[in-house]
Design an enzyme around this catalytic site. Structure first.
Site, short mmCIF file in Angstrom:
data_model
loop_
_atom_site.label_atom_id
_atom_site.label_comp_id
_atom_site.label_asym_id
_atom_site.label_seq_id
_atom_site.Cartn_x
_atom_site.Cartn_y
_atom_site.Cartn_z
N LYS A 77 8.22 5.18 -5.41
CA LYS A 77 7.02 5.80 -4.82
C LYS A 77 7.27 6.50 -3.48
CE LYS A 77 5.43 1.87 -2.13
NZ LYS A 77 4.25 1.15 -1.65
N LYS A 119 -0.95 10.83 -5.08
CA LYS A 119 0.06 11.89 -5.06
C LYS A 119 0.25 12.53 -6.43
CE LYS A 119 2.33 9.88 -1.06
NZ LYS A 119 1.21 8.94 -0.82
N VAL A 158 -1.34 1.87 0.52
CA VAL A 158 -1.74 0.48 0.68
C VAL A 158 -1.09 -0.06 1.95
CG1 VAL A 158 -1.73 -1.82 -0.35
CG2 VAL A 158 -1.97 0.19 -1.80
#
Length: 360
Positions: A77, A119, A158
């Site tokens: 990520k 994204k 997060v």
């Protein structure tokens, strides 16, 4: 995110909780923690090592343990890291999702939940495009198989998760600064890990097949303001022109490969409510199974030869909204360019120059 889902799931007292991780140390840590957290000694927690790309192993696990629900959070990520490792990013995010989805179908899993990202919306980088491709894969599966509910939950950053800016900022402040921010105007959506995990669990219970759920992330946060606030919360003063005697300086380092100033959660305006105030359902375009198969086969060939130019082009055809803001910055691709082994299609316009920022 996967660990927090497990913490909340174990409190619901499932019969079995299967942990599947490629990292031996991470698996050991979360298994030890969950054994302490479980309220019922009869709950069986099974730690299993493996890669999400191993379809046969996943199929065996899903079958042998009669898995009913899969939460798929195994993704690369970190945007710049994936930009420098394009093939690995696509292999994990696209082919890993494909393997997990196929294994779930074959094993008779009832619900499959993909943890997605903001994204994936109008992506400007390979990470976002690969996650949108993962969504499209599962939506195509959902249209074909009616015995399993596939759904995706899309949300922003997060707080405190691996790769998050907050742990980085904290460490930089403890080291005396500077705190590095890529751009003075960059903004991001944030949510705490427990809140995001709770909403993922609630959204997955609403899935009817092929749903893309979007979490209400509240108002976006300007990253430089987050940095300033954290400096003050840790008992220091920001050092700038207004406060030349401050303690911690904030430096702007420039946007990294594939990075954009702001993220979005919806591709269009077609969104419906779900009955939960913080969960919405997005209605977006789909790809047919034939189109998916064609793109996947082309991606396999391109990945096998580390052909980043083709990978980017295929992702752009599959993910219509994908518009790379930078050229190719994959480390192997650049090395081959240096050795004269690759002739870029658009000469140097297709190549990102520079080095991976050490501070990130």
């Amino acid at each position: 995110m996967g660990s927090e889902l497990c913490r909340q799931i174990v409190r619901c007292q499932p019969k079995d909780l299967i942990l599947y991780d490629i990292s031996e140390y991470s698996l050991y840590q979360i298994n030890k923690e969950l054994e302490r957290l479980k309220l019922d000694k009869n709950i069986r927690i099974v730690p299993l090592l493996g890669t999400v790309q191993n379809r046969r192993r996943l199929e065996a696990i899903f079958t042998d343990f009669a898995v009913e629900t899969v939460y798929h959070a195994a993704a690369y990520k970190h945007v710049p890291m994936v930009e420098y490792n394009v093939v690995a990013g696509v292999a994990n995010n696209v082919f890993g999702t494909l393997a997990a989805g196929r294994a779930a179908v074959k094993a008779g899993v009832k619900t499959f939940v993909l943890i997605s990202t903001d994204k994936a919306v109008r992506p400007t980088n390979v990470m976002g495009a690969s996650k949108r491709m993962a969504e499209l894969l599962l939506q195509a599966f959902s249209a074909k198989y009616d015995h399993i509910d596939f759904c995706m939950v899309r949300f922003g950053n997060v707080l405190g998760s691996s790769g998050s800016v907050v742990p980085l900022f904290r460490q930089q402040i403890l080291n005396g600064g500077p705190v590095t921010v890529t751009h003075k105007d960059i903004i991001r959506y944030f949510m705490t890990i427990p809140e995001a995990a709770q909403l993922v669990l609630q959204a997955s219970a609403m899935g009817k097949g092929g749903d893309v759920f979007v979490l209400d992330m509240g108002e976006p946060v300007r990253i430089v303001n987050l940095a300033r606030r954290l400096v003050r919360l840790m008992g220091y003063e920001v050092k700038d022109k207004a406060q030349p005697r401050g303690d911690i300086e904030i430096q702007f380092t420039g946007l990294r490969p594939g990075e954009k100033l702001y993220e979005e959660l919806l591709i269009g305006d077609n969104v419906t409510g779900t009955g939960h105030p913080k969960i919405m359902r997005a209605e977006e375009d789909l790809l047919s199974e034939e189109e998916i198969d064609s793109y996947v086969e082309a991606l396999k060939v391109a990945c096998d030869s580390n052909d980043c130019e083709s990978i980017q082009a295929i992702l752009q055809r599959a993910v219509k909204e994908f518009e790379p803001v930078d050229g190719i910055s994959d480390a192997i691709w650049l090395r081959r360019m240096e050795q004269g082994l690759i002739e870029p299609a658009d000469e140097l316009d297709n190549v990102v120059e520079g080095h991976f920022p050490k501070s990130h």
